[in-house]
Design an enzyme around this catalytic site. Sequence first.
Site, PDB file in Angstrom:
ATOM      1  CB  CYS A   1      -0.637  -0.187   1.150  1.00  0.00           C
ATOM      2  SG  CYS A   1      -1.845  -1.682   2.149  1.00  0.00           S
TER       3      CYS A   1
ATOM      4  NE  ARG B   1       4.539   1.582  -1.269  1.00  0.00           N
ATOM      5  CZ  ARG B   1       5.026   1.906  -0.098  1.00  0.00           C
ATOM      6  NH1 ARG B   1       6.922   2.624  -0.567  1.00  0.00           N
ATOM      7  NH2 ARG B   1       4.815   1.165   0.624  1.00  0.00           N
TER       8      ARG B   1
ATOM      9  CD1 TRP C   1      -0.184  -6.479  -2.296  1.00  0.00           C
ATOM     10  CD2 TRP C   1      -1.232  -5.121  -4.338  1.00  0.00           C
ATOM     11  NE1 TRP C   1       0.096  -6.808  -2.745  1.00  0.00           N
ATOM     12  CE2 TRP C   1      -0.539  -6.970  -4.325  1.00  0.00           C
ATOM     13  CE3 TRP C   1      -0.990  -4.581  -5.698  1.00  0.00           C
ATOM     14  CZ2 TRP C   1       0.491  -7.373  -5.673  1.00  0.00           C
ATOM     15  CZ3 TRP C   1      -0.865  -5.569  -6.909  1.00  0.00           C
ATOM     16  CH2 TRP C   1      -0.248  -6.876  -6.626  1.00  0.00           C
TER      17      TRP C   1
ATOM     18  CG  ASN D   1       1.681  -0.380   4.505  1.00  0.00           C
ATOM     19  OD1 ASN D   1       1.655  -1.692   4.038  1.00  0.00           O
ATOM     20  ND2 ASN D   1       2.726  -0.301   3.754  1.00  0.00           N
ATOM     21  N   GLY D   2      -0.033  -2.691   5.735  1.00  0.00           N
ATOM     22  CA  GLY D   2       0.879  -3.528   6.698  1.00  0.00           C
ATOM     23  C   GLY D   2      -0.704  -5.249   6.736  1.00  0.00           C
TER      24      GLY D   2
ATOM     25  CD  GLU E   1      13.949 -18.357 -10.221  1.00  0.00           C
ATOM     26  OE1 GLU E   1      13.554 -19.181 -10.893  1.00  0.00           O
ATOM     27  OE2 GLU E   1      13.714 -16.636  -9.901  1.00  0.00           O
TER      28      GLU E   1
ATOM     29  CE  LYS F   1      14.783 -14.256 -12.414  1.00  0.00           C
ATOM     30  NZ  LYS F   1      13.488 -14.972 -11.525  1.00  0.00           N
TER      31      LYS F   1
ATOM     32  CD  GLU G   1      13.730 -13.172 -15.687  1.00  0.00           C
ATOM     33  OE1 GLU G   1      12.586 -13.821 -16.128  1.00  0.00           O
ATOM     34  OE2 GLU G   1      13.035 -14.589 -14.894  1.00  0.00           O
TER      35      GLU G   1
ATOM     36  CG  HIS H   1      23.862 -39.559 -16.188  1.00  0.00           C
ATOM     37  ND1 HIS H   1      24.442 -40.921 -16.376  1.00  0.00           N
ATOM     38  CD2 HIS H   1      24.179 -39.445 -14.742  1.00  0.00           C
ATOM     39  CE1 HIS H   1      23.866 -41.112 -15.054  1.00  0.00           C
ATOM     40  NE2 HIS H   1      23.972 -40.347 -14.186  1.00  0.00           N
TER      41      HIS H   1
ATOM     42  CE  LYS I   1       6.217  -9.218 -11.659  1.00  0.00           C
ATOM     43  NZ  LYS I   1       7.243  -9.601 -11.852  1.00  0.00           N
TER      44      LYS I   1
END
Length: 619
Positions: free
Chosen positions: A2, A31, A79, A105-106, A488, A492, A495, A511, A614
């Site tokens: 938020c 945000r 949010w 917020n929170g 991962e 990263k 991309e 192998h 995104k």
Amino acid sequence: MCGIVGYAGTAEAGVQSLDVVLEGLRRLEYRGYDSAGVALQSGGELVWAKRSGKLARLEEALQEQPLPAATTGIGHTRWATHGGPTDGNAHPHLGGDGRVAVIHNGIIENFAALKNELTADGVVFASQTDTEVAAHLLARAYAGTSDLVEAMRVVARRLEGAFTLLAVHADVPDTVVAARRNSPLVVGLGEGANYLGSDVAAFIGHTREAIEMGQDQVVVITPHSVEITDFDGHPAEGKAYHVDWDAAAAEKGGFDSFMAKEISEQPHAVADTLLGRTDAAGRLVLDELHVDEALLRHIDKIVVVACGTAAYAGSVARYAIEHWCRIPCEVELAHEFRYRDPVVNDRTLVVAISQSGETMDTIMAIRHAREQGARVVAICNTQGSTIPRESDAALYTHAGPEIAVASTKAFLAQITACYLLGLYLAQLRGNKFADEVAEILGQLHAMPEKIQSVLDAMEPVRRMARSMADTRSVLFLGRHVGYPVAMEGALKLKEIAYIHAEGFAAGELKHGPIALIEPGLPVFVIVPSPRSRDSLHAKVVSNIQEINARGARTIVIAEEGDDEVVPFASEVIRVPATPTLLAPLVTVVPLQIFACELATAKGLDVDQPRNLAKSVTVE
Ligand code: F6R
């Protein structure tokens, strides 16, 4: 996450609080949010407006029904966490007789207990939010004290969890009161006006003099004063500083990119995802998980469906879920799932992991699963999005909005939520005793601090990344939970730095992939803890020896004190000792930073890599 703005000015300055607040909210748009609202104190009255959707919707509403002139006000972009992104759940929330307005917020961890208490006392709630609890409590405390600042302290002492609260009251002119715990709040110091914001972007257009609030503090701003106390009313101080960022840098909190900022937010993403998940007796409770417990007791298979980074989060989770729950767990790329005619039925639990909640491949997978009779639980970062809406239940990650295209903090939050789900099932099905669940929860709660300690020690990794901007190819190796971390790390790098990278299970090396090893080739190896079981550690050390012997540049991520790796490592990156299954929360961090720094050194747009979006809303 938020966005919060507060303003107290004077009529002489000729500035309308609504303009200042809306400008602040616009600067906080980065945000991410799904609704917005304002409340102003005007001539002994409180006026307010709020709308779901973008700020433009709120502004349209304000044009149709303008608010009176005012020099004090608060504004919020929400949010969604508790309750979907609707007009009613948007902030501000009003307490008591509607003379006090609160934005927040929170996450208020004990909101359910407080809500029950207030409901039993006759309070009727207008929203599904945790925030409204604080608004009603504040109205009651004010009725008892006629002192808004003391009332805020009373409320702050009763709340558990993370909160920044701002309030204005119809009876209290020229004043905004705020409290914070585990959630950001900064004060902006102006001439004849003072400001509050969730970060300095909220008021950077007006002042660059700021005070960072400390933990568990209450602040009251008027046009000519700023007073800070602790929750008990003792005088306190914040940390004053001068902001020398421009508005764009302020949005990124001084970081070069949103990705760098989001990597730095990971301790919070994990901590917030863990918030509010235990009851007073310390038992794990997943209130949002409205799936019949009897049904969860009888599932005989779990299938995780997801794409990209979210699928790697699922691959990490699989080790934990199978270990803790003894239920077979498969992880399937969502776009492959339905085409192989998977065996799922009403005893299958499908777990769909998605940051955006809008990934079409994952949506199609859950539709297919439900057609076959499976129950679907979504692990998602975006309230009100399609995947949780189309699932039987949702477990939300609380990473806050992720703006950089490459997922980082959402990944850690997804892994954390999966751990919670696995532990919950283990508790429910009796695979783990309550004390065992509590022990693992304790270990999980220690992770944010460990992640922070990794973040604090990353300068050598950044230096190494900058020196490797010309690298053409990088390999990543791991075993057990280190395997998806290797995947991962490679993703990263591909991309955002456009470098060829591959992640392998270290055991697979001989192998085939070992043929790729040539002198100087950088190979990251994620080493399990020496305390892990089944000689896992010894096997990975052997792998490092094998590639070292062939001249590779071995960049080893190993636990502090693990000296066995040193003779075969070109570089050692240290992470704190961590239980084996939780290690990905720390071992992936250097890989994210390596990719981010290397891409920055190449002059690339880290936040918006080429060809990527995104949210992938087509199959
Ligand atoms: C990689 C990345 C993607 C997403 C994938 C799924 O950094 O962000 O691989 O993880 O597109 O997206 P969500 O989680 O929104 O379903």
